[in-house]
Structures are given as C-alpha cells and as structure tokens.
Scaffold this motif. Structure first.
Motif, PDB file in Angstrom:
ATOM      1  N   ASN A 139       0.888  -1.215   0.188  1.00 42.38           N
ATOM      2  CA  ASN A 139       0.048  -0.014  -0.001  1.00 42.38           C
ATOM      3  C   ASN A 139       0.900   1.251   0.144  1.00 42.38           C
ATOM      4  O   ASN A 139       1.936   1.203   0.609  1.00 42.38           O
ATOM      5  N   TYR A 140       0.373   2.199  -0.557  1.00 40.33           N
ATOM      6  CA  TYR A 140       1.377   3.316  -0.846  1.00 40.33           C
ATOM      7  C   TYR A 140       0.381   4.816   0.026  1.00 40.33           C
ATOM      8  O   TYR A 140      -0.580   4.744  -0.342  1.00 40.33           O
ATOM      9  N   LEU A 141       1.303   5.473   0.460  1.00 42.25           N
ATOM     10  CA  LEU A 141       0.822   7.012   1.009  1.00 42.25           C
ATOM     11  C   LEU A 141       1.835   7.884   0.662  1.00 42.25           C
ATOM     12  O   LEU A 141       2.945   7.692   1.065  1.00 42.25           O
ATOM     13  N   TRP A 142       1.557   9.038   0.109  1.00 44.83           N
ATOM     14  CA  TRP A 142       2.388  10.235   0.011  1.00 44.83           C
ATOM     15  C   TRP A 142       1.869  11.331   0.689  1.00 44.83           C
ATOM     16  O   TRP A 142       0.896  11.670   1.185  1.00 44.83           O
ATOM     17  N   TYR A 143       2.941  12.092   1.472  1.00 44.09           N
ATOM     18  CA  TYR A 143       2.876  12.950   2.275  1.00 44.09           C
ATOM     19  C   TYR A 143       3.807  14.274   1.845  1.00 44.09           C
ATOM     20  O   TYR A 143       5.037  13.936   1.219  1.00 44.09           O
ATOM     21  N   LYS A 144       3.469  15.282   1.910  1.00 44.86           N
ATOM     22  CA  LYS A 144       4.424  16.556   1.685  1.00 44.86           C
ATOM     23  C   LYS A 144       4.719  17.367   2.896  1.00 44.86           C
ATOM     24  O   LYS A 144       3.892  17.796   3.540  1.00 44.86           O
ATOM     25  N   ASP A 145       6.026  17.555   2.908  1.00 44.78           N
ATOM     26  CA  ASP A 145       6.505  18.190   4.228  1.00 44.78           C
ATOM     27  C   ASP A 145       6.105  17.535   5.467  1.00 44.78           C
ATOM     28  O   ASP A 145       5.998  16.448   5.783  1.00 44.78           O
ATOM     29  N   ASN A 146       5.431  18.483   6.342  1.00 43.62           N
ATOM     30  CA  ASN A 146       4.835  18.080   7.716  1.00 43.62           C
ATOM     31  C   ASN A 146       3.347  17.972   7.562  1.00 43.62           C
ATOM     32  O   ASN A 146       2.810  17.854   8.732  1.00 43.62           O
ATOM     33  N   GLN A 147       2.764  17.725   6.435  1.00 51.21           N
ATOM     34  CA  GLN A 147       1.178  17.537   6.502  1.00 51.21           C
ATOM     35  C   GLN A 147       0.705  16.531   7.098  1.00 51.21           C
ATOM     36  O   GLN A 147       1.324  15.376   7.005  1.00 51.21           O
ATOM     37  N   GLU A 149      -2.338  14.935   6.520  1.00 52.60           N
ATOM     38  CA  GLU A 149      -3.196  14.272   5.501  1.00 52.60           C
ATOM     39  C   GLU A 149      -2.516  13.823   4.472  1.00 52.60           C
ATOM     40  O   GLU A 149      -1.505  14.717   3.771  1.00 52.60           O
ATOM     41  N   ALA A 150      -2.519  12.589   3.881  1.00 54.98           N
ATOM     42  CA  ALA A 150      -1.858  11.928   2.824  1.00 54.98           C
ATOM     43  C   ALA A 150      -2.359  12.813   1.532  1.00 54.98           C
ATOM     44  O   ALA A 150      -3.748  13.078   1.471  1.00 54.98           O
ATOM     45  N   ILE A 151      -1.453  12.954   0.595  1.00 59.20           N
ATOM     46  CA  ILE A 151      -1.830  13.825  -0.684  1.00 59.20           C
ATOM     47  C   ILE A 151      -2.132  12.844  -1.762  1.00 59.20           C
ATOM     48  O   ILE A 151      -2.806  12.844  -2.799  1.00 59.20           O
ATOM     49  N   SER A 152      -1.571  11.349  -1.368  1.00 59.63           N
ATOM     50  CA  SER A 152      -2.005  10.440  -2.583  1.00 59.63           C
ATOM     51  C   SER A 152      -1.906   8.876  -1.987  1.00 59.63           C
ATOM     52  O   SER A 152      -1.071   8.848  -1.137  1.00 59.63           O
ATOM     53  N   THR A 153      -2.827   8.182  -2.561  1.00 61.23           N
ATOM     54  CA  THR A 153      -2.602   6.550  -2.245  1.00 61.23           C
ATOM     55  C   THR A 153      -2.157   5.888  -3.543  1.00 61.23           C
ATOM     56  O   THR A 153      -2.101   4.431  -3.286  1.00 61.23           O
ATOM     57  N   ARG A 154      -1.548   6.384  -4.427  1.00 61.39           N
ATOM     58  CA  ARG A 154      -1.257   5.730  -5.505  1.00 61.39           C
ATOM     59  C   ARG A 154       0.256   5.472  -5.631  1.00 61.39           C
ATOM     60  O   ARG A 154       1.018   6.058  -5.074  1.00 61.39           O
ATOM     61  N   GLU A 155       0.883   4.502  -6.417  1.00 63.77           N
ATOM     62  CA  GLU A 155       2.198   4.112  -6.502  1.00 63.77           C
ATOM     63  C   GLU A 155       3.005   5.286  -7.100  1.00 63.77           C
ATOM     64  O   GLU A 155       4.227   5.815  -6.806  1.00 63.77           O
TER      65      GLU A 155
END
Length: 299
Positions: A139-147, A149-155
């Motif tokens: 499973n994939y989770l993308w984050y930016k800086d110290n946010q 909430e995840a910004i994406s769940t895709r590869e």
C-alpha cells in the motif's frame, strides 16, 4: 508432490516426491523454476524408501527435501524429475506455484523528468514514482513536508501545478500485512521549483580580461626572475671576496713566520727562494729542525 501451504520468507519447507522410477531404478532430482528459468536451490535430500513392484517389474521410490525460501522464490514451482537412462523424454511432476509472503522492501523514488531544479513556466508537470516489492501487494501513502493528511494513495504521484509553493520534501510510505503483522518503510525526496529570475547567473570573463590577466602574470614572472639573478650574483661575489681575504691572511702569516725565523738564523735560508711555495716550506722546516738539534748538542 506435496508441500506446506503457508510459506513466509526465511521459513523452511519440506517437499515429498514419490513415483515409479523404472528398472533399473532411476533417481529423483528436485529443481526450482520461475518463469521457465531454473533457479538455484540449496537443499538436503533424504531418501525415505525404495521398493520393487512385482506386477510391473519396476521400482517405486520416495524422496523428500527441506530448504529455506526467500522472496525470490515467490511464484516459483518445484519440479521432481526422474533421472534414468531408460526414461523417454522428461519425466517429472511439478508443484503448484509457491506463494511466499515477505515484507515490503526499501522503496526508491524516480523523478520524471529527472532534474535537479524545475522552473516555473518551463516544466509543466513532475511525476514521482515510488517503486518497491512485497507480498501481499504494498500500500502507498504520499505526504508533503509536515502535512498530516496524505496527498495520494497511488504508486505514482504527479505534481500537475509546477509552482514554487509545491517545492518541498515528498515522503512515500509503503506497507503490507500478513500473519497479523504490519510491515512499513519509507523514503523521501526533495523537489526544488524556482522561478527563472531566481537562478544564479553564471559570470563569464571576456577575452580582453583574460588577455590582461595573462600579460600581468608574464610581467610579474619576469621581474621575479631578474631579482633572483641579481641576488645570486651578489652572493657569488661575496663568497669570492671572502675567499680572497682568507688566502691573503694565510700568506701574511706565512711571511711573518719566515721573516722572524730568518732574523734568528740567516743561514737557514741560504739557497732558498722567498717565494711562498710548499716545497720551500718543507725545506725550511728540515733546516730549522737540524738547527735546533745542533744548538741542543752545543749546550
């Protein structure tokens, strides 16, 4: 051929193979295949039994192996083959594909386009692809800086709006779960987006400036060379003057010695030239020695 049903990376599995091996009896050999490629297998084979079959005039053999599986064994098959001089073609039996569960591996992020800096107005989009391996599927989770909430769940995450506000550190977290255990790992990448005017200009020198630098360097080098030659000449002249003074002092002392001895006994210098020669010094020394011995005898 049978094997255990639940397999995880690092565990040992046992396989049992039984079958007719002909007469004279052939051997059972285990092989491991994945996508039609033979994989190396390190195993311990134990023969459990071999017996003859009176009805078919043949032999029936049973063997088993035990080996440790790795992540590379996922989706591979085990093959038990009969090796015999009388066997026609390949005689073997295969297992079902192995389902090997293993934790997600350390991921990597690949940028496209792959650049150090991205420019507003020049680059239209940036793709970040997070690659890893694991079974079950990660499973994939993308984050930016110290946010939070995840910004994406895709590869793959795509930055569609290339602006300076989208510069920052992007984190990809991958995970999978089996046997009620969650395995997680992550990787980060910094994305730098700048404006055209913020780039540091590269200073270039004109040909005239380069020529001036070369001329100044040549003149300075010539001056240093002349000073070195003058200094060397002064040192040599000084050494020559010192040598002349030393020779002169030595000659003066020799003349004083000759004059003093001649006043004491003029007969010592009969037939001896006053030139300061080494041979004359030796002759004077011999005569002075004889003179001193004669005086001692008279006394």
């Amino acid at each position: 051929m049978t094997s255990t049903s639940i397999i995880t990376e690092g565990s040992n599995i046992a396989c049992v193979c039984s079958g007719d091996v002909g007469r004279p009896p052939g051997k059972l050999v285990f092989q491991k295949y994945r996508r039609d490629h033979i994989l190396p297998i390190d195993y311990t084979a134990n023969e459990t039994s071999i017996r003859s079959s009176p009805d078919s005039c043949s032999y029936y053999r049973t063997s088993n192996i035990t080996f440790k599986v790795t992540a590379k064994d996922n989706h591979s098959v085990l093959r038990c083959a009969v090796i015999s001089t009388l066997a026609e073609g390949n005689v073997y039996v295969e297992s079902q594909p192995l389902e090997v569960y293993f934790a997600v591996k350390m991921p990597t992020i690949i940028k496209y386009p792959n650049k150090t800096d991205y420019l507003v107005g020049l680059d239209t989009s940036i793709s970040l692809n997070c690659t890893t391996d694991g079974n079950p599927k990660p499973n994939y989770l993308w984050y930016k800086d110290n946010q939070i909430e995840a910004i994406s769940t895709r590869e793959t995450f795509t930055i569609a709006n290339v602006t300076t506000t989208n510069s920052g550190i992007y984190t990809c977290i991958v995970s999978n779960t089996f046997n009620d255990v969650i395995y997680t790992t992550r990787v980060q990448m910094h994305v730098c987006i700048t404006k055209e005017g913020n780039k540091t200009p590269i200073m270039k020198q004109s040909n005239s400036e380069n020529t001036a630098v070369i001329v100044v360097g040549t003149v300075c080098g010539s001056i240093i060379l002349v000073l070195c030659v003058i200094l060397l000449a002064v040192i040599q002249n000084r050494n020559k003057t010192l040598r002349c003074l030393l020779v002169r002092n030595r000659n003066d002392r020799s003349l004083d010695y000759v004059n003093t001895t001649q006043q004491q006994d003029p007969s010592l210098y009969e037939g001896v030239d006053h030139a300061l020669d080494v041979h004359n010094y030796e002759q004077l020394a011999r005569r002075e020695h004889l003179y001193n011995n004669a005086n001692l005898s008279n006394d």
